[in-house]
Scaffold this motif. Structure first.
Motif, mmCIF file in Angstrom:
data_model
loop_
_atom_site.group_PDB
_atom_site.id
_atom_site.type_symbol
_atom_site.label_atom_id
_atom_site.label_comp_id
_atom_site.label_asym_id
_atom_site.label_seq_id
_atom_site.Cartn_x
_atom_site.Cartn_y
_atom_site.Cartn_z
ATOM 1 N N UNK A 13 0.828 -1.203 0.000
ATOM 2 C CA UNK A 13 0.000 0.000 0.000
ATOM 3 C C UNK A 13 0.871 1.266 0.000
ATOM 4 N N UNK A 14 1.903 1.268 0.791
ATOM 5 C CA UNK A 14 2.794 2.416 0.863
ATOM 6 C C UNK A 14 3.477 2.647 -0.476
ATOM 7 N N UNK A 15 3.861 1.564 -1.127
ATOM 8 C CA UNK A 15 4.523 1.711 -2.426
ATOM 9 C C UNK A 15 3.574 2.290 -3.466
ATOM 10 N N UNK A 16 2.302 1.936 -3.395
ATOM 11 C CA UNK A 16 1.305 2.495 -4.322
ATOM 12 C C UNK A 16 1.145 3.991 -4.093
ATOM 13 N N UNK A 17 1.111 4.385 -2.841
ATOM 14 C CA UNK A 17 0.982 5.811 -2.511
ATOM 15 C C UNK A 17 2.207 6.572 -3.017
ATOM 16 N N UNK A 18 3.381 6.027 -2.816
ATOM 17 C CA UNK A 18 4.610 6.673 -3.274
ATOM 18 C C UNK A 18 4.639 6.765 -4.798
ATOM 19 N N UNK A 19 4.177 5.713 -5.449
ATOM 20 C CA UNK A 19 4.126 5.720 -6.913
ATOM 21 C C UNK A 19 3.148 6.782 -7.413
ATOM 22 N N UNK A 20 2.005 6.897 -6.763
ATOM 23 C CA UNK A 20 1.020 7.907 -7.153
ATOM 24 C C UNK A 20 1.544 9.318 -6.886
ATOM 25 N N UNK A 21 2.273 9.493 -5.784
ATOM 26 C CA UNK A 21 2.870 10.795 -5.489
ATOM 27 C C UNK A 21 3.909 11.157 -6.539
ATOM 28 N N UNK A 22 4.681 10.168 -6.938
ATOM 29 C CA UNK A 22 5.680 10.396 -7.982
ATOM 30 C C UNK A 22 4.996 10.763 -9.302
ATOM 31 N N UNK A 23 3.914 10.079 -9.611
ATOM 32 C CA UNK A 23 3.158 10.392 -10.832
ATOM 33 C C UNK A 23 2.586 11.804 -10.761
ATOM 34 N N UNK A 24 2.092 12.175 -9.586
ATOM 35 C CA UNK A 24 1.546 13.524 -9.407
ATOM 36 C C UNK A 24 2.627 14.580 -9.630
ATOM 37 N N UNK A 25 3.821 14.354 -9.095
ATOM 38 C CA UNK A 25 4.920 15.308 -9.302
ATOM 39 C C UNK A 25 5.266 15.415 -10.785
ATOM 40 N N UNK A 26 5.281 14.268 -11.453
ATOM 41 C CA UNK A 26 5.558 14.259 -12.895
ATOM 42 C C UNK A 26 4.500 15.051 -13.647
ATOM 43 N N UNK A 27 3.233 14.848 -13.298
ATOM 44 C CA UNK A 27 2.146 15.592 -13.943
ATOM 45 C C UNK A 27 2.251 17.087 -13.646
ATOM 46 N N UNK A 28 2.583 17.433 -12.430
ATOM 47 C CA UNK A 28 2.721 18.848 -12.072
ATOM 48 C C UNK A 28 3.848 19.510 -12.860
ATOM 49 N N UNK A 29 4.962 18.800 -13.004
ATOM 50 C CA UNK A 29 6.084 19.334 -13.796
ATOM 51 C C UNK A 29 5.659 19.497 -15.246
ATOM 52 N N UNK A 30 4.960 18.497 -15.772
ATOM 53 C CA UNK A 30 4.486 18.565 -17.157
ATOM 54 C C UNK A 30 3.517 19.730 -17.344
ATOM 55 N N UNK A 31 2.626 19.926 -16.389
ATOM 56 C CA UNK A 31 1.670 21.036 -16.457
ATOM 57 C C UNK A 31 2.405 22.373 -16.466
ATOM 58 N N UNK A 32 3.428 22.518 -15.617
ATOM 59 C CA UNK A 32 4.195 23.763 -15.574
ATOM 60 C C UNK A 32 4.906 24.011 -16.906
ATOM 61 N N UNK A 33 5.473 22.958 -17.487
ATOM 62 C CA UNK A 33 6.149 23.105 -18.782
ATOM 63 C C UNK A 33 5.167 23.532 -19.864
ATOM 64 N N UNK A 34 4.000 22.883 -19.878
ATOM 65 C CA UNK A 34 2.988 23.229 -20.876
ATOM 66 C C UNK A 34 2.465 24.649 -20.669
#
Length: 73
Positions: free
Chosen positions: A1-22
């Protein structure tokens, strides 16, 4: 469960970076559009002033029969 949360947090950071670039790209394009609109307005004003000066000088009979070729860029 913790690994899923960490993976989702990592995905969220990636999406946030992508949003800022766009968003930065969109802002840059907006700036380009604004600059091009200003250039267009300047050229239209310049064209109108040339037309006004040309009309004020009267007809240029030596250019009446001049045929211009169309140029495409």
């Amino acid at each position: 469960m913790l690994s899923e949360i960490q993976e989702q947090q990592s995905s969220m950071r990636t999406y946030q970076i992508t949003i800022k670039k766009l968003q930065n790209k969109a802002d840059h394009k907006d700036s380009d559009i604004y600059s091009l609109q200003n250039q267009l307005n300047d050229l239209v004003s310049f064209k109108k002033s040339l037309e006004k000066r040309l009309n004020a000088t009267g007809p240029l009979s030596m250019f009446d029969n001049l045929k211009l070729n169309k140029c495409f860029f």
